[in-house]
Write an enzyme that holds these catalytic residues in place. Structure first.
Site, short mmCIF file in Angstrom:
data_model
loop_
_atom_site.label_atom_id
_atom_site.label_comp_id
_atom_site.label_asym_id
_atom_site.label_seq_id
_atom_site.Cartn_x
_atom_site.Cartn_y
_atom_site.Cartn_z
N HIS A 371 0.81 -1.21 0.00
CA HIS A 371 0.00 0.00 0.00
C HIS A 371 0.85 1.27 0.00
O HIS A 371 0.33 2.36 -0.28
CB HIS A 371 -0.94 0.00 1.21
CG HIS A 371 -2.26 0.64 0.94
ND1 HIS A 371 -2.43 1.63 -0.02
CD2 HIS A 371 -3.49 0.46 1.49
CE1 HIS A 371 -3.69 2.01 -0.04
NE2 HIS A 371 -4.35 1.31 0.86
N ASP A 375 -2.06 2.24 -4.74
CA ASP A 375 -3.36 2.54 -4.13
C ASP A 375 -4.41 1.54 -4.59
O ASP A 375 -4.21 0.78 -5.54
CB ASP A 375 -3.79 3.96 -4.49
CG ASP A 375 -2.91 5.02 -3.84
OD1 ASP A 375 -2.38 4.75 -2.75
OD2 ASP A 375 -2.74 6.10 -4.44
#
Length: 397
Positions: A371, A375
């Protein structure tokens, strides 16, 4: 003057290696660039080529783990003298016998060095394996290696001394201590690194009916082609990575590294542990070429014959456990890569098609993403493209 054969540094961060076997024996002719011996590193077993031509005059270290730069052998002209080497600081097994001051007259094993309560016995991996095979208690031995470390020769000498009264086999309920191999140590280190990465998972399911039909049709047209579902998955992931380059990335200290080609790592289970050889520039390869490359990599991975460079440079990984009957699972990232796809088995499941419930061959796809680098939205678009390619392979491939 004879040329010393030393253990080379075969990759960044390599500090030691394990000599597995020699491909030439003493007295044999060796040409420059000819494979001379095999060494086991953290990632693979590799052949090391001779850097000089001549006769293999002396093998100093027959096998075992030694530091980088250790003299392993000498190459020169027939009859040429060789220097007396220092004992290797690892557990490498020298051809010369180790002095026997630590063995008492009559062959009995001398008393072990004193150790603090609970202190772990210092012994090389090879010595531990030999001791386990011969039923010898390492705590009863005195090591002749650096800092009192027990090496293979100490165990073999003890075994010879105890031949008249072999130690009883340990009871079957005793816990076996199995030393970590270099591959297992690497796996442990890399998984620890991966555990520190903030990740998220996305899951979808793909109808694999057309993929199975494609594979069957290609096998009929090309009987020698061993095309598999994994090969189609490699191509589908490569196509999706090129369409969504924001997923084909790695996180550097102050930047994202975005790669122009899809280098797909394929997780392969071997007797030595999990390895991930890389199919390079998979987006440029046909399905037949991917099948050929994948088959060769998997075969040599299981034989322990991969080269170090074949395990490096991957930008994305694929793990397929469908052949083990696994429906779905979550794969751990393969650092420094930012994404990995886990796929389960293909099974008939009820789905709605045209308002009717029908049985279709479905496969679950579970992707894990870093992450920090990727995204949710681009990750979802990437996974959607993988599914679309699998469901319409004729258009995309």
């Amino acid at each position: 003057m004879a040329t010393a054969v030393k253990l080379p540094r075969l990759g960044q961060g390599m500090e030691s290696g394990t000599v597995v076997r020699w491909l030439k024996q003493e007295g044999e002719r060796v040409e420059r660039g000819e494979p001379l011996f095999e060494v086991d590193t953290e990632k693979a077993t590799q052949e090391v080529e001779a850097e000089a031509a001549g006769v293999l005059l002396k093998i100093v270290v027959r096998e075992g783990e030694v530091p980088v730069g250790t003299v392993l052998a000498y190459i020169g002209e027939p009859g040429e003298a060789v220097p007396e080497p220092e004992a290797p600081s690892g557990d490498g097994r020298r051809e010369e016998a180790v002095p026997s001051e630590r063995v008492s007259p009559g062959g009995a094993v001398a008393a072990p060095a004193e150790r603090a309560p609970g202190e772990r016995v210092k012994a090389s991996p090879l010595a531990r394996r030999l001791a386990r095979e011969r039923g010898i208690d390492l705590s009863l031995l005195t090591g002749t290696g650096p800092e009192g470390r027990i090496v293979a020769e100490d165990v073999e000498r003890a075994a010879r001394a105890l031949e008249v009264a072999p130690a009883p086999a340990p009871p079957p309920t005793e816990v076996e201590r199995v030393p970590l191999t270099s591959v297992r140590r690497t796996i442990a280190r890399r998984l620890t690194e991966a555990w520190q990465v903030p990740v998220f998972q996305l899951e979808t399911a793909a109808d694999m009916g057309r993929v199975l039909a494609l594979i069957e049709r290609r096998r009929q047209l090309e009987p020698g082609l061993h095309l598999t579902v994994t090969d189609v998955l490699v191509k589908a992931c490569a196509v999706a990575l090129c369409r969504h380059p924001e997923v084909n990335v790695q996180l550097a200290e102050d930047a994202l590294l975005r790669f122009p080609s899809a280098h797909i790592g394929i997780a392969v289970a071997t007797e030595r542990g999990l390895v991930v050889p890389v199919v390079r520039a998979a987006e440029r390869l046909t399905l037949a070429e991917i099948a050929s490359v994948r088959g060769d990599l998997v075969e040599r991975a299981r034989a322990g014959k991969l080269r170090r460079e074949e395990l490096e440079g991957g930008t994305f990984s694929l793990s397929n456990l469908g052949m083990y009957g696994v429906d779905r699972f979550t794969a751990v990232l393969n650092p420094p890569q930012a994404a990995i796809l886990a796929v389960g088995r293909i099974e008939e499941r009820p789905v709605v098609r045209g308002g009717e419930v029908v049985a279709r061959p479905m496969m679950t796809l579970t992707a894990t993403f870093d992450h920090r680098a990727i995204d949710g939205a681009p990750a979802a678009r990437f996974l959607e493209t993988v599914r679309e390619v699998l469901e319409e392979p004729g258009l995309a491939l």
